[in-house]
Structures are given as structure tokens and as C-alpha cells.
Design an enzyme around this catalytic site. Sequence first.
Site, PDB file in Angstrom:
ATOM      1  N   SER A 297      39.398  40.470  27.324  1.00  0.00           N
ATOM      2  CA  SER A 297      39.773  40.431  29.091  1.00  0.00           C
ATOM      3  C   SER A 297      38.916  38.900  29.422  1.00  0.00           C
ATOM      4  CB  SER A 297      39.413  41.497  29.758  1.00  0.00           C
ATOM      5  OG  SER A 297      39.751  41.459  31.017  1.00  0.00           O
TER       6      SER A 297
ATOM      7  N   ASP B 125      49.706  46.878  30.216  1.00  0.00           N
ATOM      8  CA  ASP B 125      48.388  46.674  31.056  1.00  0.00           C
ATOM      9  C   ASP B 125      48.543  46.492  32.493  1.00  0.00           C
ATOM     10  OD1 ASP B 125      46.168  45.112  31.936  1.00  0.00           O
ATOM     11  OD2 ASP B 125      45.755  44.595  29.593  1.00  0.00           O
TER      12      ASP B 125
ATOM     13  N   HIS C 137      44.821  48.169  28.869  1.00  0.00           N
ATOM     14  CA  HIS C 137      43.946  47.269  29.016  1.00  0.00           C
ATOM     15  C   HIS C 137      42.655  47.894  28.452  1.00  0.00           C
ATOM     16  CE1 HIS C 137      42.596  43.646  30.410  1.00  0.00           C
ATOM     17  NE2 HIS C 137      41.291  43.821  30.819  1.00  0.00           N
TER      18      HIS C 137
END
Length: 597
Positions: free
Chosen positions: A457, A534, A570
Site C-alpha cells: 500500500s 480490494d 487489502h
Amino acid sequence: MSLQAPARVAAATCDSADAAQSQQIQEIASEVLRLRLVQSQYKQLEGQLRASSEKLRELLPEKAPHFSQYLEQGLRPGGTVGTLGGFHGGAEPESLLGIMECLCVVCNSQVASRREDLVSACKWILQDPVELAEKLTALPAAPGALSRRLAPYLLTCDSSWRGTLNEAGQCYEAFRSWLSCYYQFSLVSGQMEASAVQLQRQEQLLKELNKETSAGTEAPRSAMTKSAPWRHSGLKRSSSVQSTSSTGSRRSPSPSADAVTRSGDVGGRKSAGGAISMTRVSREASQKSPLGRSEKALKSAGASVGVRIQAAFRNQSLTKCMLKRVEFTSRTLGNTQTVFAAYLPDTTEFKKLPVVYWLSGLTCTDENFSQKAGAFQAACDNQVVLVMPDTSPRGDGVPDEDPKTYDFGLGAGFYLNATTDKYKTHYNMYDFVVQELPEFVEANFPVTSKRAISGHSMGGHGALTIGLKNPDRYTSVSAFAPICNPMKVPWGQKAFKFYLGEDEESWKQYDATELVTQYKGKDLHILCDCGTADSFLVGDVNQLQPLAFMAAAQQSKVPVTFRMQAGYDHSYYFMSTFIREHLEHHARFLHAGGYAS
């Protein structure tokens, strides 16, 4: 009513006892099968070693002089790893070095660090090929310490001979085959005595339990309707190991509720304070299995027998591995105390290894990855050190947003050098990751100067931008769900505005999409993974923008492998599923030049 209740209780108790006994029988049957597979694998490896030994006896008397001459010609004056064996075709330089180092280990000769000394030692070993063949083929199985010494050298000699297989090539392939068989046979043989005793006990216990079952009026229904666990659900569940497992097996996508309950990059904020601490990663001895705790854990997770045995053999190398957390004063972070974690495979006791730097995402500290990613076994298998810094400066005097939000300030340094007055003294994570941290690690740990970088991320954004801005410092780059185009999304726009100011031109130097558009450097072997479920990709705002990055890379002809993984979100479930593939990807390039620094 009162007369019927005891009867119901007695029936329930009987059913419970039958079910427990049926479960016990199934567990013991599974253990018997596993132990028989270990015995079978031992015999198979013994046969392979015997065949490779016969090949050595046949080839060495005639071919060894050619191989010795090849070694001598491959070393040029003032040569380096890259010039050894540098002919058209032949052996890869690092593989040739690995073969020579392995021969020194098994012949109880010192492994020289200088190339000239290493070749001289191998020429001395090869001077009597007949005696060498007899000596090698008569060697008993290597003890654990010797096996661990062989492991890092064997990793580098896994490439086949290129081009025409001449006399030297035949000798090279014979050595490579024998060394591989000898190493694998040694790993298994050390467990054979204990596993043979355990197999005898388990088989006897299984017979006794089966007799008890057949002596009853009726076999438990669960025993009649359920086949042995390895024939049904066990195999189906083999790809759904616990998220903290280190085996790298594929897991099912995590529940969608997981994304709802976690903000930012999952895991919440943890304190990075505290004194220097060190934790040894060790396996508890298992009384039920000679292969230790990992096999037992995999069995409880429903993994197949074949997967359990493979993972258990891998875990033998974890005995002396270490996870360290180190605190030191960082000059680039405003002379604040910062903490990073480092995972060291046990082979660093006698060999320097390359480093993979891991950059975590929003809200994380140095601890999230080490606790949740399940990466340590993969790092040990691939002979790389993992270094995990914090995600921002911390401590008294470090400015933060007021009121506090998860996506800026503490835990959200965005791996850049701030230029605004409020933040420029402390928020210099770019310089910290690129310069100060590697300098500290290479000065205080048994590592080489070879580096790769990866992250998740916000950390994926950091890995991509740092790699693209410093191609000579990293052999490869990878990322999970990276923020690819932060200039165009709320996360990046907020951070860049407060850290860098209003001038958007200054933002481009920390935007992967902008950087790849202008990139002209070497192939960074970029690998990215992103889940199709995600929430930051398919939610109200696409914070990741992978298509923009891929389009820019394609236009600039920059090689990038970007994989969309169906059903993954995620979270760390996603990362723990594919982290082994990423570390294998990095190891391929980190070890490409051998183990020299």
C-alpha cells in the site's frame, strides 16, 4: 419423564465416546501414513544418491582433469565472480563457485574467500579423481551442522551447463547431481531412527484401537461414513493454511468482513517504543512427531500429507534463526529514536546474506509485517535477510496532525523528504530508507550490500518510487496493492500538500506513475500484486490506480509484471498468500552474482 432422562444422557455419552475414538483412529492413521511416506522418501533418496554416486565413479577418473583445467582457465588475473568461467556456454559463474564451495565443505577443506585460493583448493581436491570418487561415495549422511553449511552454497549452483556438454560439463553436472542428492538424503536420514520407532508405536496403537472398535456391538457411525482424512477434506483444504503460516501455501481469499472492520492498511497502530530486544525464533520439540511443531500445525489446518512433510523438512533450518528489534537514534529523522526489525536466517552465523527491505503501509509499525505476513520460512528458504523499518518518525517533538487521522503524520510518513517548515526536520523517511538504514544495517549485521525492496500500500508506493529513483541500489522491486498514482488520489494529495507544499511539480518526484514515465534505467524486475476485491480499488474512491501506472510503464517500455489476484482484498491474508513468491522473485536476482558483497 424422569425415567427417560438418564437413558438420553447415557446414549449421548456413548455417542460422544464413539466419536472421540473414531477421531483418534483417524488421527493415528494419518500419522502412520505420514511416517510411512517419510520411510518411502528415505528409500527413494537413498536410491537416487546411489545412482549419482555410481555416475561419479564412472566419470571422475576420465573427466576430472578436464574440469580442473576448466577451473584454471576460468580464473583470469585480478578476476572477480563475473569473470570466473566466463566462456561461451559452460557453467554460470555463481554456479561454478557454488560447486567449488560445496566440494570444499564435504571434503572438510576450508572455504576460501579469494577466488584464486578457492580454485587452488579445488584443484588439490581433484588431483586424484579415483580416490576422490571413493571418498565422496563412501561418505555417511551429513550431520545437521554440515547440512546447514552446504545450504547457502547449493542455492547458487542450481543452473545447468549451457551449450555443448563436453568433458568438463559432464563432470560439473555429475558433481551438481551428487551434491543435491547427498544434501537431501542427509536431511531425511537424521530423522529415520526416531521415525522408525515412532512408526512402530503408532502402528501398534492403531491395531489395538481397531480391535476395540471391532469388539463393540457396532462401529461408530462417524467411522463408517468418513474415509481417512487424507482422502477427502484434508486434500481440499490444503490450500487454506492459517494466515500466520510460513509455508507460503495459497490461501482462500479472506472474508469480506475483514476489510470492513479494519481501517488504513490493517493492523492498527502499535507503539514503536521500548528498549532493544531480541527474540530467537525456535521450534518446540514435539513428543508426537520427529518433524516438530510445524508439521503438527499444518495437520491441524487440514493440509495434505505431502505438503506437511515438505514444510516440515524446510523448517529444520529455522532452529537458530533470529528476529531482532533494534532501536537507535536517527539523524535523518530529527535525532529521534527509531525502531526497525530484522529477521536473520541461521546461515548468517557463517555467511553474509543479501537484504530485502520491507516498507509497511498506513497505521503500521515495524511489527505488523513480522507478526502477520508469515514470511520468515520463505526468507530462510531463499537465504535473504528481512529488514522492516517503522512507517514514520515517532517520539516527543515529532509533529502530527491535530485532530489525528490515520492517513497522515505518525504512521504515515509516505517515504518522502518533507519540505514544509512544520515537517521537514523529522519527516525524511526517503533518506532514512535509502541511506541511513542500509548504512546502519550493513555496518552492524552479517549482510552484503545487495538489496531488494518491497512493500504494501503506502509501502508499495515507497518501494516503487525509491526503486525507480535509485536503480543502482536495488536488484529488484515488488509491491502489494501499491498506491501507484498518489498525485491523483485523496491519500496522496493530502500527504503531499502538507509534506511538500502546494507546488504540484514537486510532487512528481514521489509519484510512481510520473517516475516510470521518465524512467531510462536498468530493468528493475518490478513485480506487483493487487486483489480484485480490494476496497481501496473498487470502493467509492480508487486510491491505488494500477491501470494508470501500467499504462505509463507500457508507454515508456519499462518491464513490469502486474498481477490482479481474484477475490483478494487489502489485508495481510492477501500478503501472506503471495509473500513467498515475492521473496523467491527477489532471491533470483539477489543471488545472481553469488554471495559476494
